[in-house]
Design a protein around this motif. Structure first.
Motif, PDB file in Angstrom:
ATOM      1  N   LEU C 450       0.845  -1.199   0.000  1.00  0.00           N
ATOM      2  CA  LEU C 450       0.000   0.000   0.000  1.00  0.00           C
ATOM      3  C   LEU C 450       0.878   1.246   0.000  1.00  0.00           C
ATOM      4  CD1 LEU C 450      -2.925   1.262   0.480  1.00  0.00           C
ATOM      5  CD2 LEU C 450      -2.286   1.313   2.897  1.00  0.00           C
ATOM      6  N   VAL C 451       1.863   1.235   0.835  1.00  0.00           N
ATOM      7  CA  VAL C 451       2.723   2.411   0.950  1.00  0.00           C
ATOM      8  C   VAL C 451       3.697   2.485  -0.228  1.00  0.00           C
ATOM      9  CG1 VAL C 451       4.350   3.629   2.450  1.00  0.00           C
ATOM     10  CG2 VAL C 451       2.477   2.302   3.457  1.00  0.00           C
ATOM     11  N   LYS C 452       4.177   1.339  -0.654  1.00  0.00           N
ATOM     12  CA  LYS C 452       5.144   1.340  -1.755  1.00  0.00           C
ATOM     13  C   LYS C 452       4.547   1.842  -3.070  1.00  0.00           C
ATOM     14  CE  LYS C 452       8.052  -2.453  -0.152  1.00  0.00           C
ATOM     15  NZ  LYS C 452       8.373  -3.866  -0.422  1.00  0.00           N
ATOM     16  N   ASN C 453       3.236   1.705  -3.197  1.00  0.00           N
ATOM     17  CA  ASN C 453       2.595   2.152  -4.429  1.00  0.00           C
ATOM     18  C   ASN C 453       1.974   3.539  -4.323  1.00  0.00           C
ATOM     19  OD1 ASN C 453       3.181  -0.119  -6.075  1.00  0.00           O
ATOM     20  ND2 ASN C 453       1.698  -1.279  -4.867  1.00  0.00           N
ATOM     21  N   ALA C 454       2.135   4.149  -3.187  1.00  0.00           N
ATOM     22  CA  ALA C 454       1.587   5.503  -3.021  1.00  0.00           C
ATOM     23  C   ALA C 454       2.365   6.440  -3.949  1.00  0.00           C
ATOM     24  CB  ALA C 454       1.739   5.945  -1.568  1.00  0.00           C
ATOM     25  N   PRO C 455       1.800   7.601  -4.315  1.00  0.00           N
ATOM     26  CA  PRO C 455       0.497   8.129  -3.894  1.00  0.00           C
ATOM     27  C   PRO C 455      -0.640   7.666  -4.805  1.00  0.00           C
ATOM     28  CG  PRO C 455       1.635   9.756  -5.206  1.00  0.00           C
ATOM     29  CD  PRO C 455       2.544   8.576  -5.127  1.00  0.00           C
ATOM     30  N   TYR C 456      -1.855   7.838  -4.295  1.00  0.00           N
ATOM     31  CA  TYR C 456      -3.044   7.422  -5.048  1.00  0.00           C
ATOM     32  C   TYR C 456      -3.958   8.605  -5.390  1.00  0.00           C
ATOM     33  CZ  TYR C 456      -1.558   2.922  -3.126  1.00  0.00           C
ATOM     34  OH  TYR C 456      -0.822   1.827  -2.781  1.00  0.00           O
ATOM     35  N   THR C 457      -3.925   9.616  -4.583  1.00  0.00           N
ATOM     36  CA  THR C 457      -4.954  10.669  -4.689  1.00  0.00           C
ATOM     37  C   THR C 457      -4.432  11.942  -5.343  1.00  0.00           C
ATOM     38  OG1 THR C 457      -4.366  11.593  -2.544  1.00  0.00           O
ATOM     39  CG2 THR C 457      -6.031   9.847  -2.567  1.00  0.00           C
ATOM     40  N   THR C 458      -3.212  11.897  -5.821  1.00  0.00           N
ATOM     41  CA  THR C 458      -2.587  13.104  -6.382  1.00  0.00           C
ATOM     42  C   THR C 458      -2.948  13.247  -7.867  1.00  0.00           C
ATOM     43  OG1 THR C 458      -0.673  11.650  -6.563  1.00  0.00           O
ATOM     44  CG2 THR C 458      -0.674  13.205  -4.743  1.00  0.00           C
ATOM     45  N   PRO C 459      -2.752  14.408  -8.439  1.00  0.00           N
ATOM     46  CA  PRO C 459      -3.113  14.611  -9.849  1.00  0.00           C
ATOM     47  C   PRO C 459      -2.488  13.593 -10.799  1.00  0.00           C
ATOM     48  CG  PRO C 459      -2.654  16.715  -8.819  1.00  0.00           C
ATOM     49  CD  PRO C 459      -2.301  15.674  -7.811  1.00  0.00           C
ATOM     50  N   VAL C 460      -1.262  13.207 -10.538  1.00  0.00           N
ATOM     51  CA  VAL C 460      -0.692  12.039 -11.213  1.00  0.00           C
ATOM     52  C   VAL C 460      -0.128  11.133 -10.115  1.00  0.00           C
ATOM     53  CG1 VAL C 460      -0.032  13.157 -13.401  1.00  0.00           C
ATOM     54  CG2 VAL C 460       1.560  13.180 -11.471  1.00  0.00           C
ATOM     55  N   ARG C 461       0.076   9.872 -10.461  1.00  0.00           N
ATOM     56  CA  ARG C 461       0.660   8.953  -9.472  1.00  0.00           C
ATOM     57  C   ARG C 461       2.173   8.910  -9.668  1.00  0.00           C
ATOM     58  NH1 ARG C 461      -1.946   3.616  -9.064  1.00  0.00           N
ATOM     59  NH2 ARG C 461      -0.492   3.594  -7.297  1.00  0.00           N
ATOM     60  N   ARG C 462       2.816   7.903  -9.066  1.00  0.00           N
ATOM     61  CA  ARG C 462       4.274   7.939  -9.072  1.00  0.00           C
ATOM     62  C   ARG C 462       4.812   7.981 -10.501  1.00  0.00           C
ATOM     63  NH1 ARG C 462       7.861   4.744  -4.624  1.00  0.00           N
ATOM     64  NH2 ARG C 462       5.953   5.023  -3.421  1.00  0.00           N
ATOM     65  N   LEU C 463       5.708   8.892 -10.731  1.00  0.00           N
ATOM     66  CA  LEU C 463       6.188   9.167 -12.083  1.00  0.00           C
ATOM     67  C   LEU C 463       7.513   8.467 -12.348  1.00  0.00           C
ATOM     68  CD1 LEU C 463       5.198  12.880 -11.915  1.00  0.00           C
ATOM     69  CD2 LEU C 463       4.393  11.342 -13.709  1.00  0.00           C
ATOM     70  N   ASP C 464       7.701   8.102 -13.561  1.00  0.00           N
ATOM     71  CA  ASP C 464       8.920   7.424 -13.968  1.00  0.00           C
ATOM     72  C   ASP C 464      10.010   8.471 -14.206  1.00  0.00           C
ATOM     73  OD1 ASP C 464      10.923   5.975 -15.052  1.00  0.00           O
ATOM     74  OD2 ASP C 464       9.701   5.015 -16.617  1.00  0.00           O
ATOM     75  N   GLU C 465      10.788   8.718 -13.187  1.00  0.00           N
ATOM     76  CA  GLU C 465      11.818   9.743 -13.301  1.00  0.00           C
ATOM     77  C   GLU C 465      13.041   9.205 -14.036  1.00  0.00           C
ATOM     78  OE1 GLU C 465      12.618  12.132  -9.932  1.00  0.00           O
ATOM     79  OE2 GLU C 465      10.544  12.123  -9.235  1.00  0.00           O
ATOM     80  N   ALA C 466      13.300   7.931 -13.854  1.00  0.00           N
ATOM     81  CA  ALA C 466      14.514   7.346 -14.432  1.00  0.00           C
ATOM     82  C   ALA C 466      14.509   7.458 -15.954  1.00  0.00           C
ATOM     83  CB  ALA C 466      14.638   5.889 -14.002  1.00  0.00           C
ATOM     84  N   SER C 467      13.435   6.977 -16.577  1.00  0.00           N
ATOM     85  CA  SER C 467      13.466   7.001 -18.043  1.00  0.00           C
ATOM     86  C   SER C 467      13.319   8.427 -18.550  1.00  0.00           C
ATOM     87  CB  SER C 467      12.396   6.083 -18.623  1.00  0.00           C
ATOM     88  OG  SER C 467      11.135   6.569 -18.325  1.00  0.00           O
ATOM     89  N   ALA C 468      12.723   9.295 -17.754  1.00  0.00           N
ATOM     90  CA  ALA C 468      12.624  10.697 -18.156  1.00  0.00           C
ATOM     91  C   ALA C 468      14.007  11.312 -18.296  1.00  0.00           C
ATOM     92  CB  ALA C 468      11.792  11.485 -17.151  1.00  0.00           C
TER      93      ALA C 468
END
Lengths: 481, 439, 481, 439
Positions: C450-468
């Motif tokens: 649950l915590v590892k997949n947070a956040p859930y309620t934000t405008p976007v969820r966890r973003l892929d910074e590495a490939s960016a």
């Protein structure tokens, strides 16, 4: 959380200047001295900032997205209007300043009056009424005063079409008239024969909105005016829908005797969650003497208020109306000008008809004629088929980030939406709206419960309005009570 | 195309095609063309309009707050910067009546809190979420009293603002409500003999000021004890004064109305301000205007909605409690933010400082030989005899940067050479001493 | 949706004034005339208003809620500062106006300089640096100039503790120094012996933050200063953490030679999503001559810029710094005054220690001593136990409407949070934060995914910074390409 | 307590107790007390501070825009009302660096769009999301060029703003980068002979203005063709001019930097403005400052993040591409809003009107016998000989409400009696004619 729950005894968000004046004690009798302190919040400045910032975030607004609320003309409110209305030379002037040092304010009001007379085709105007309904009341009082001034005391009736805004009958009633409802004709417009039946020497005034609340222009308006006048009554124009006819025709040209305008609709002053608005009232020459006090006049390049109007209906509020709103409307008219206002009317009508055409592929249009600035559509068929009501569709629209149109109005159509896009919306927005509406109709057919239980993504979900009115809780319940 | 109108030529053509017509003109098949161009100028660019408006604004004199001694219903208080900053949030400003409650919780909660604050200040049980101004609030209060009591005579103290009395008469005349004025005493409070003589079986309500137009604080307790129980007591009050004066609700008021401009709203040349309207719970269904109530959503979460809409015109039409639809909600928000900033103690300090400043001015004027017209206890305004040709002097010193006490004789001819002086927390000793140099 | 996707050829949001001047054609060679029009958006005013309104809504900000970003001092930014900085007398003045008509601006800058000297305990100050790091560079250049002016050319090294802000070594490098890292002592502070080892006649300057980034006050500061000076080096103060010592002690009193302040931290000017900030640099008397050009001086009641400083490090940017930011800081100091600033320091430290105490019940405090304005906590144990990392907890905090603290900094602590509450937060807010943190720790133990997949309620969820970062897409890809 | 500090006495005591101490003093066990009170006044209320600041602001003369003929890096353009309105959204203003991308999409997308717009204007491939100003942007560009080319001599046209040259020297000296100036021709463009003579094996880059400090537009094409391929071309540009001038990216620029204040930012007495910085994709990892990139979230939704953070100080420390951390992001937003409002056509109109106005002024000055110093093609600024004692005249007319062309001799002693004139779209024919009356 309410702001009262944030409160902590001793916390503060104020800091007052020192005036270096001694304390005079109080000389009021003891029983007039406040006993219990009002339980206003005691919070820090940051508490307040966050509270209201987060409240604002829970609001839908024109600045957020499409707001096709029929009859409300939710057009874009230009920021330059806000900026200029906030100049200290407009906001920080006291209404009792001598006119020698308020000539700018008076000039602006005088010029606005002149411009609004030109746009509405009327001969004189008051800017004092503070809202559309306040304008209606003013107009009705003028109608009353007019008939009484002629010694015509039996004109007690005001005729109001069944499609009219609720404020029309309410305002007529407040002005002492008995309200007679006029049934709309089959085409959604005034039925001249039906009208004739109601007209007699007890009728003081006919209130019309043109285009009417169905978005239809009263084609017979010239004849209607003649008929009304023939019977000695006056014709009143509810300006809620003026946006539609800008640059094309004018209430004055159609034969109206009295008109109110809604500056917060046609002239783009913001709606402010419900107000302040402004509802100037224009009249033909013969009614000018009845306009409320004070009137604004110009005498050899000096602008003045005139309080000396013996036949006036009198004061309808304190001071001179909602001046700050007037400034915004003035800026708007200067910005749009003759050419811009014409475009406003044209594009408002174009948008409505385009959207009407698109929506007609999804649900029935109540009166499928060329419309003006708005139109009424009904989902009655869908309701019969699926049980999904207009209200449900409205709530589902919220999930898709669009404000619902006006619903269940006018009362003569069922399960209906009154849709007014306004000229400031783009074709893209209208297309997007249609697409979403289409999607919702599919949802309604495939999974009616989904729509019936909407909205899901809003700050709160569907609220229990019924019990809220049954046992109203209208203020915060302080725990200590 | 214009910057507020997004249509490109291409889109216009596409749209006409969809509608099935060939020109804009065809949209107007039902509409006679009675005008082709207004006698207005063409639209101007923002830069030019701005310059023109600044020029107009500059023709209005903006007095430095400490040099303003004019009140009469519109007061110059200090407005904290957060008030403007927060009330200008365009998500408040460009929203309309909260018809869709689920996406209007900002509006609704703010108004709910406003109602609570006004109840707290006035000591009443319910408040609506705004009238246009104090005068129309009073007029509506009288209409409501008649709806409750069904009698058509209303007594009103002559010491109420003349504009309030006149507005009430305008509203009442078509309803055949008789408004009768009650005289004042030498001390500026209501004349009890005159009052008693005018009360009869047909009397619905009595209207008094607290403080009244002359700044004098009426003894509501004595008034309540004097009038029959059935006669409703309508109090016109000034909200800042209520930080130090006993709440009218504690003294038997049935309706308390007034102008709320003093609570964080700029003077705006007289409008918009806001009319506040509070009364007792038992009258709630007879009340005019919008009321917000607390409720729950389907998940049990607290939310707010408009309540008792069956009183309103869109449902009740000719039988509505009033015709009010657009109101002054944004100003209610402004009041709420101001009251949040000041809190009970700040507001009390404002009231206290205003009181002291007015009393200092009165004391000094008396020392200079000017006489006060009334000797009753006043809050922050008082009437005094300002001497021959005061009006001319007043205009003179205004040009000089001081907005002196308002000459009364134009409005109230009996008050020849009299002026209504007002002080608030922004008038310093120095600014008062400076004013006094002109006397 | 990007603003480019809203664009439609021919749509516009501008309307320019007419200047009544004839067209002069262009006399540039043809190849210097623009070929392809820049693909800027073509949109209506309403398009723009909605676009940016809806973008703003996706931002967390101090005005939204608790923002305990360690080392950034995210305190409340008073609205009166904004209001007064927006006066046209401040915003609409051109930097090249004659000084005869800009005495107000010059006076404000002069007085601000004086006040900041008093608060920092320094003798002279420049207001020109535009950010903390710009101030650091300025300070380093001054250190360099000082040593060179003495003919001491071998001082090439700058010592920077391993706990220092990343800008410290970067700025020292930019000023031409070789950076030597100083390992922190066991207690998180400077180890005097270790320091002595590094000091020699090649060291130009020691950069310190005090309190340091662990929120700990360098108790030995007086001794450190003596030691550094003994070796002929200068002592530089990174003012990022000045908030902590307001009203108690001053960099100048501790023996620092050069100091930069962050007006956007300590003096409450807003952070503006990253800037503009302002990083004034103060020095002791012997270094004043090296301050950048221009300096602001007062000569017989006239304020002036002095460009005539032969030993100055020179220009570090155009004009006089971020003037609008200076206005805000000036207003803030006037508002707080001597008494207020002292309270700021006290309450900032009180809040940090209170929160430290509360948080210590949930996770380990890296250095559990009395802290100053911030402290560092680590969830390393939790990570070992559950795999839930500091990053995961940070993201989960977002779901609960709180901005995450600074993470993974300073580098000497692992899986850590650097938490700075600031003085403008209330006990209620700190208690609420603790409660949420506690809840998240329980979640992490009971349901780590649950915590590892947070956040859930934000405008976007966890973003892929590495490939960016691997294949950066740094501008909109216009379809036509 | 103070209005920005929420602590009540009660809470302070509770908190001390939780910490386990008895007094505030104990918080400072590790901190010597070296000061008890500053020699500052005590804090003042908002009303008083506001009055004081207005007094200070009023000591600065605000010229009516059409009467401003000063440029030199800071330009007076009309700024649409929406720019201020939207950029003042406190959710932009009170946010910080988007460390938590998920709750910073507003910041990130706005900056991503800003980067795109700057690339479009300059014709370059990548942009960062802001430097402090044009001067530091140039300094950083030079440092970057050296990082790329690893040679330590940089040529810079003398016709660049003196402050830009000086700032670059300040930044470059400690890095042992040699900055050598290249002369201008009589027409104000770069002297090719001098240029050629100074280029050598060790030359990393050439810096030219486009337009340069004197308003003259350099021929980038010819310059690019003149210098060896390996020598990087750094162009300092003025963004409004790029609406009519060919994009430097099309003419072979390697880095384009400049001051972005002209794009919707008020003059602010010189700051904050914003430095823009654009270059080619191949240099992206050598670029200073913050860069925003597009990516996706775990659900595949498009989002934005800071990219290439490994170049930055918090990770790379002494090896970072620069020390920039706080930047001018809010100004980048302001630029983006302004550019959205103007669009390609509006910006072109601004440029065209500015050009025409400047050429009208130049023509009239010449008619009056004033000579232009350079005869090269200029955009909206030019240098002319303003006659004896121009400085005194300039101060005189400033007091009169006209901010005339800037005297150059204080900054550039060789330009005795010369002035740098500037026009933009806000200067009308009337205002120019009015200025000319002083000549």
């Amino acid at each position: 959380m309410t702001i009262f729950e944030l409160s902590k005894e001793g916390r503060k968000a104020y800091n007052l200047p020192k005036n270096n004046i001694k304390d005079y004690g109080f000389d009021f009798p003891n029983h007039l001295m406040r006993g219990k302190e009002p339980r206003l919040p005691q919070v820090s400045e940051l508490d307040i900032v966050r509270h209201y910032t987060n409240l604002a975030a829970k609001n839908y607004a024109v600045d957020v997205g499409f707001y096709p609320l029929g009859s409300c003309t939710m057009k874009y409110n230009p920021k330059i209007n806000e900026k200029l209305a906030s100049l200290e030379g407009f906001t920080m002037i006291h209404p009792c300043q001598p006119r020698e040092v308020t000539q700018g304010a008076l000039q602006l009001m005088y010029e606005l009056k002149e411009m609004l007379c030109e746009i509405s085709g009327m001969d004189d105007m008051t800017l004092i009424p503070s809202a559309g309904a306040h304008g209606e009341l003013t107009g009705m009082l003028i109608a009353r005063a007019y008939h009484l001034s002629r010694g015509d005391t039996k004109r007690k009736k005001a005729i109001v079409p069944d499609s009219a805004h609720g404020t029309n009958p309410a305002s007529a009633m407040m002005a002492g008239f008995e309200v007679v409802e006029l049934k709309s004709g089959k085409d959604g417009r005034i039925d001249l024969e039906e009208l004739e039946k109601h007209l007699d020497d007890e009728v003081a005034v006919l209130l019309l909105t043109n285009p009417n609340t169905l978005g239809l222009f009263e084609k017979d308006i010239i004849k209607i005016a003649e008929t009304v006048h023939k019977h000695g009554a006056l014709l009143y124009y509810d300006g809620a829908n003026l946006n539609a006819i800008l640059g094309r025709t004018r209430p004055g040209d159609m034969g109206f005797d009295i008109v109110h305008l809604n500056l917060h609709k046609t002239f783009s002053t913001p709606h402010g969650m419900g107000g302040p608005g402004s509802g100037p009232v224009g009249v033909k020459k013969h009614l000018a003497k009845f306009l409320p006090i004070p009137e604004i006049i110009k005498e050899s390049d000096v602008y003045k208020f005139n309080y000396n109007k013996s036949e006036s209906i009198g004061f309808i509020r304190s001071f001179y109306g909602n001046f700050s709103v007037l400034v915004r409307a003035y800026v708007y008219i200067k910005t749009m000008g003759n050419d811009g206002l014409k475009k406003v009317g044209q594009m408002a009508v174009l948008n409505a008809n385009y959207l009407r055409k698109k929506v007609s592929k999804i649900m029935d249009i109540a009166y499928p004629d060329m419309c003006m600035h708005e139109f009424v559509a009904t989902c009655e068929k869908l309701t019969k088929e699926t049980g999904v009501k207009a209200l449900d569709i409205a709530k589902r629209l919220l999930d898709y980030g669009i404000h619902a149109p006006t619903m269940y109005f006018p009362l003569i159509v069922h399960e209906d939406f009154m849709i007014e896009p306004t000229e400031t919306e783009s074709k893209d927005t209208l297309d997007e709206f249609t697409k979403i509406l289409e999607k919702i109709f599919i949802e309604a057919k495939e999974n009616p419960e989904l729509v019936k239980n909407a909205p899901y993504t809003t700050p709160v979900r569907r609220l229990d309005e019924a019990s809220a009115s049954r046992k109203p809780i209208v203020k915060y319940n302080f725990e200590e009570e | 195309m214009h910057r507020y109108i997004p249509h490109t030529e291409k889109e216009i053509n596409e749209m006409l095609k969809e509608i099935g017509i060939n020109s804009i003109e065809e949209l107007y098949i039902n509409v006679p063309k009675t005008i082709d161009r207004y006698t207005l100028e063409d639209g101007k660019d923002e830069f030019t309009v701005k310059r023109e408006l600044i020029k107009i604004a500059n023709k209005n004199k903006v007095f430095s707050s400490e040099n303003i001694f004019a009140g009469a219903g519109i007061y110059t208080h200090y407005i904290p910067a957060i008030v403007e900053n927060l009330a200008n949030n365009q998500k408040f400003v460009t929203a309309y009546t909260p018809y869709q409650a689920e996406v209007s919780q900002g509006t609704l909660q703010a108004l709910f809190e406003y109602q609570t604050m006004m109840c707290e200040l006035t000591g009443m049980e319910v408040a609506n979420s705004s009238m246009y101004d104090g005068a129309t609030a009073l007029a509506e209060a009288i209409l409501m009293a008649v709806r409750v009591n069904r009698k058509n005579k209303v007594l009103i103290a002559s010491s109420i603002s003349p504009e309030y009395i006149q507005t009430s008469k305008t509203y009442c005349t078509p309803q055949n409500i008789l408004i009768e004025e009650v005289k004042w005493n030498n001390n500026g409070t209501i004349n009890f003999e005159d009052l008693k003589s005018k009360i009869d079986e047909n009397t619905t309500a009595l209207v008094v000021g607290y403080p009244n137009f002359f700044g004098i604080v009426e003894d509501l307790k004595e008034i309540r004890e004097t009038i029959p129980e059935k006669v409703m007591l309508i109090v016109v009050s000034e909200p800042v004064s209520l930080a130090i004066l006993e709440a009218p609700g504690k003294l038997g008021a049935d309706i308390v109305v007034g102008e709320g401009q003093a609570l964080g709203i700029t003077p705006n040349f007289g409008g918009p301000g806001i009319g506040f309207f509070t009364t007792l719970e038992k009258y709630i269904r007879k009340m005019p205007g919008r009321i917000i109530g607390e409720t729950k959503d389907v998940d049990g979460k607290i939310g707010y909605v408009m309540v008792l809409q069956t009183r309103e015109q869109h449902i009740r039409r000719a039988k509505a409690t009033s015709n009010i639809c657009s109101n002054h909600a944004l100003m209610a928000l402004t009041n709420a933010i101001y009251l949040s900033a000041m809190g009970p103690k700040g507001l009390r300090e404002v009231a206290k400082m205003s009181y002291n400043a007015a009393h200092y001015l009165a004391e000094k004027l008396k020392e200079k030989g000017y006489s006060l017209i009334f000797d009753g206890p006043f809050f922050n305004e008082f009437v005094f005899n300002a001497g021959e040709n005061y009006y001319e002097k007043w205009v003179e010193i205004a040009k000089d940067g001081v907005l002196g006490p308002i000459p009364l004789d134009k409005t109230l001819p009996n008050f020849k050479n009299c002026a209504l002086a007002c002080c608030t927390e922004v008038n310093t000793k120095e600014s008062i001493d400076n004013l006094l140099r002109h006397f």
